[in-house]
Scaffold this motif. Structure first.
Motif, PDB file in Angstrom:
ATOM      1  N   LEU A 104      -3.604   4.758  -1.404  1.00 10.53           N
ATOM      2  CA  LEU A 104      -2.923   3.620  -2.042  1.00 10.53           C
ATOM      3  C   LEU A 104      -3.677   3.146  -3.286  1.00 10.53           C
ATOM      4  O   LEU A 104      -3.061   2.814  -4.308  1.00 10.53           O
ATOM      5  CB  LEU A 104      -2.784   2.469  -1.039  1.00 10.53           C
ATOM      6  CG  LEU A 104      -1.841   2.723   0.142  1.00 10.53           C
ATOM      7  CD1 LEU A 104      -1.960   1.613   1.172  1.00 10.53           C
ATOM      8  CD2 LEU A 104      -0.407   2.871  -0.333  1.00 10.53           C
ATOM      9  N   HIS A 107      -3.150   5.676  -6.084  1.00 13.94           N
ATOM     10  CA  HIS A 107      -1.784   5.537  -6.619  1.00 13.94           C
ATOM     11  C   HIS A 107      -1.702   4.354  -7.594  1.00 13.94           C
ATOM     12  O   HIS A 107      -1.116   4.475  -8.685  1.00 13.94           O
ATOM     13  CB  HIS A 107      -0.792   5.359  -5.470  1.00 13.94           C
ATOM     14  CG  HIS A 107       0.613   5.166  -5.922  1.00 13.94           C
ATOM     15  ND1 HIS A 107       1.361   6.181  -6.475  1.00 13.94           N
ATOM     16  CD2 HIS A 107       1.409   4.063  -5.930  1.00 13.94           C
ATOM     17  CE1 HIS A 107       2.554   5.717  -6.807  1.00 13.94           C
ATOM     18  NE2 HIS A 107       2.608   4.420  -6.477  1.00 13.94           N
ATOM     19  N   GLN A 108      -2.314   3.229  -7.216  1.00 14.51           N
ATOM     20  CA  GLN A 108      -2.297   2.062  -8.105  1.00 14.51           C
ATOM     21  C   GLN A 108      -3.065   2.346  -9.392  1.00 14.51           C
ATOM     22  O   GLN A 108      -2.669   1.883 -10.464  1.00 14.51           O
ATOM     23  CB  GLN A 108      -2.867   0.832  -7.396  1.00 14.51           C
ATOM     24  CG  GLN A 108      -1.921   0.196  -6.417  1.00 14.51           C
ATOM     25  CD  GLN A 108      -0.612  -0.223  -7.055  1.00 14.51           C
ATOM     26  OE1 GLN A 108      -0.549  -0.712  -8.183  1.00 14.51           O
ATOM     27  NE2 GLN A 108       0.484  -0.012  -6.325  1.00 14.51           N
ATOM     28  N   GLN A 109      -4.150   3.122  -9.309  1.00 19.92           N
ATOM     29  CA  GLN A 109      -4.903   3.466 -10.517  1.00 19.92           C
ATOM     30  C   GLN A 109      -4.059   4.332 -11.450  1.00 19.92           C
ATOM     31  O   GLN A 109      -4.153   4.208 -12.672  1.00 19.92           O
ATOM     32  CB  GLN A 109      -6.192   4.212 -10.158  1.00 19.92           C
ATOM     33  CG  GLN A 109      -7.327   3.306  -9.780  1.00 19.92           C
ATOM     34  CD  GLN A 109      -8.633   4.069  -9.619  1.00 19.92           C
ATOM     35  OE1 GLN A 109      -8.655   5.204  -9.165  1.00 19.92           O
ATOM     36  NE2 GLN A 109      -9.723   3.420  -9.973  1.00 19.92           N
ATOM     37  N   ASN A 112      -1.168   1.963 -12.866  1.00 22.81           N
ATOM     38  CA  ASN A 112      -1.677   0.799 -13.590  1.00 22.81           C
ATOM     39  C   ASN A 112      -3.105   1.073 -14.076  1.00 22.81           C
ATOM     40  O   ASN A 112      -4.062   0.457 -13.586  1.00 22.81           O
ATOM     41  CB  ASN A 112      -1.683  -0.449 -12.688  1.00 22.81           C
ATOM     42  CG  ASN A 112      -0.305  -0.850 -12.244  1.00 22.81           C
ATOM     43  OD1 ASN A 112       0.535  -1.192 -13.066  1.00 22.81           O
ATOM     44  ND2 ASN A 112      -0.062  -0.799 -10.939  1.00 22.81           N
ATOM     45  N   TYR A 120      -6.959  -3.727  -8.256  1.00 16.44           N
ATOM     46  CA  TYR A 120      -6.339  -2.656  -7.464  1.00 16.44           C
ATOM     47  C   TYR A 120      -6.309  -3.014  -5.987  1.00 16.44           C
ATOM     48  O   TYR A 120      -5.298  -2.830  -5.304  1.00 16.44           O
ATOM     49  CB  TYR A 120      -7.076  -1.323  -7.652  1.00 16.44           C
ATOM     50  CG  TYR A 120      -6.951  -0.776  -9.048  1.00 16.44           C
ATOM     51  CD1 TYR A 120      -5.715  -0.398  -9.568  1.00 16.44           C
ATOM     52  CD2 TYR A 120      -8.066  -0.640  -9.858  1.00 16.44           C
ATOM     53  CE1 TYR A 120      -5.600   0.103 -10.857  1.00 16.44           C
ATOM     54  CE2 TYR A 120      -7.966  -0.140 -11.152  1.00 16.44           C
ATOM     55  CZ  TYR A 120      -6.731   0.222 -11.651  1.00 16.44           C
ATOM     56  OH  TYR A 120      -6.606   0.719 -12.922  1.00 16.44           O
ATOM     57  N   LYS A 123      -3.777  -5.776  -5.425  1.00 14.56           N
ATOM     58  CA  LYS A 123      -2.409  -5.265  -5.562  1.00 14.56           C
ATOM     59  C   LYS A 123      -1.973  -4.513  -4.310  1.00 14.56           C
ATOM     60  O   LYS A 123      -0.869  -4.711  -3.802  1.00 14.56           O
ATOM     61  CB  LYS A 123      -2.325  -4.346  -6.801  1.00 14.56           C
ATOM     62  CG  LYS A 123      -0.976  -3.675  -7.004  1.00 14.56           C
ATOM     63  CD  LYS A 123       0.081  -4.650  -7.431  1.00 14.56           C
ATOM     64  CE  LYS A 123       1.314  -3.888  -7.895  1.00 14.56           C
ATOM     65  NZ  LYS A 123       2.546  -4.455  -7.378  1.00 14.56           N
ATOM     66  N   VAL A 124      -2.846  -3.650  -3.799  1.00 15.09           N
ATOM     67  CA  VAL A 124      -2.502  -2.890  -2.598  1.00 15.09           C
ATOM     68  C   VAL A 124      -2.296  -3.843  -1.417  1.00 15.09           C
ATOM     69  O   VAL A 124      -1.328  -3.701  -0.657  1.00 15.09           O
ATOM     70  CB  VAL A 124      -3.597  -1.833  -2.285  1.00 15.09           C
ATOM     71  CG1 VAL A 124      -3.397  -1.221  -0.914  1.00 15.09           C
ATOM     72  CG2 VAL A 124      -3.607  -0.760  -3.369  1.00 15.09           C
ATOM     73  N   ASP A 127       1.033  -5.697  -1.914  1.00 17.40           N
ATOM     74  CA  ASP A 127       2.185  -4.831  -1.642  1.00 17.40           C
ATOM     75  C   ASP A 127       2.357  -4.595  -0.148  1.00 17.40           C
ATOM     76  O   ASP A 127       3.500  -4.619   0.365  1.00 17.40           O
ATOM     77  CB  ASP A 127       2.042  -3.486  -2.372  1.00 17.40           C
ATOM     78  CG  ASP A 127       2.219  -3.620  -3.876  1.00 17.40           C
ATOM     79  OD1 ASP A 127       2.686  -4.677  -4.353  1.00 17.40           O
ATOM     80  OD2 ASP A 127       1.862  -2.650  -4.586  1.00 17.40           O
TER      81      ASP A 127
END
Length: 134
Positions: A104, A107-109, A112, A120, A123-124, A127
């Motif tokens: 996760l 993926h965010q890196q 974004n 990060y 955000k994870v 979400d």
């Protein structure tokens, strides 16, 4: 005869002094026995304390090894700059599954780039919480 009485008096004084010395000696012997008994008890307590200290040291080592297992090296890589509370929060949400956390975060890196480490993680976490409340 007078000198004999003086000698008898002195002998009585010597006997009194000897009696006092014997009493003091007996008291000191009793105190020495008590001190030796106290020393023996202290030695036992010290040995118990050493055993408990050894047990606590083993538990600390065990806990540290568990801590390492709950934070795989990859998670530590992504944790650089991220707060411990965020790390713990995310791993708690994922039931300690570090590989999912890594996936996760990566993926965010990718979607974004250029954000801070805390961003990060936040955000994870956001979400995951949002998706679970739907």
């Amino acid at each position: 005869m007078q000198s004999l009485t003086d000698l008898e008096k002195k002998l009585l004084e010597v006997r009194k002094l000897q009696s006092q010395v014997d009493k003091k000696k007996a008291e000191l012997d009793k105190q020495i026995r008590q001190l030796l008994q106290n020393k023996s008890e202290l030695d036992k307590l010290m040995e118990q304390a050493r055993q408990k200290e050894s047990l606590v040291q083993c538990q600390i080592v065990e806990l540290k090894s568990l801590e390492v297992r709950t934070h795989p090296p990859e998670v530590e890589y992504f944790a650089t700059g991220a707060s411990k509370s965020l790390q713990n929060n995310l791993l708690n949400l994922l039931s300690g599954n570090g590989s999912v956390a890594i996936r996760l975060l990566k993926h965010q890196q990718q979607i974004n780039p250029g954000k801070s480490a805390n961003w990060y993680w936040e955000k994870v976490i956001y979400d995951l919480k949002r998706d679970r409340h739907c």
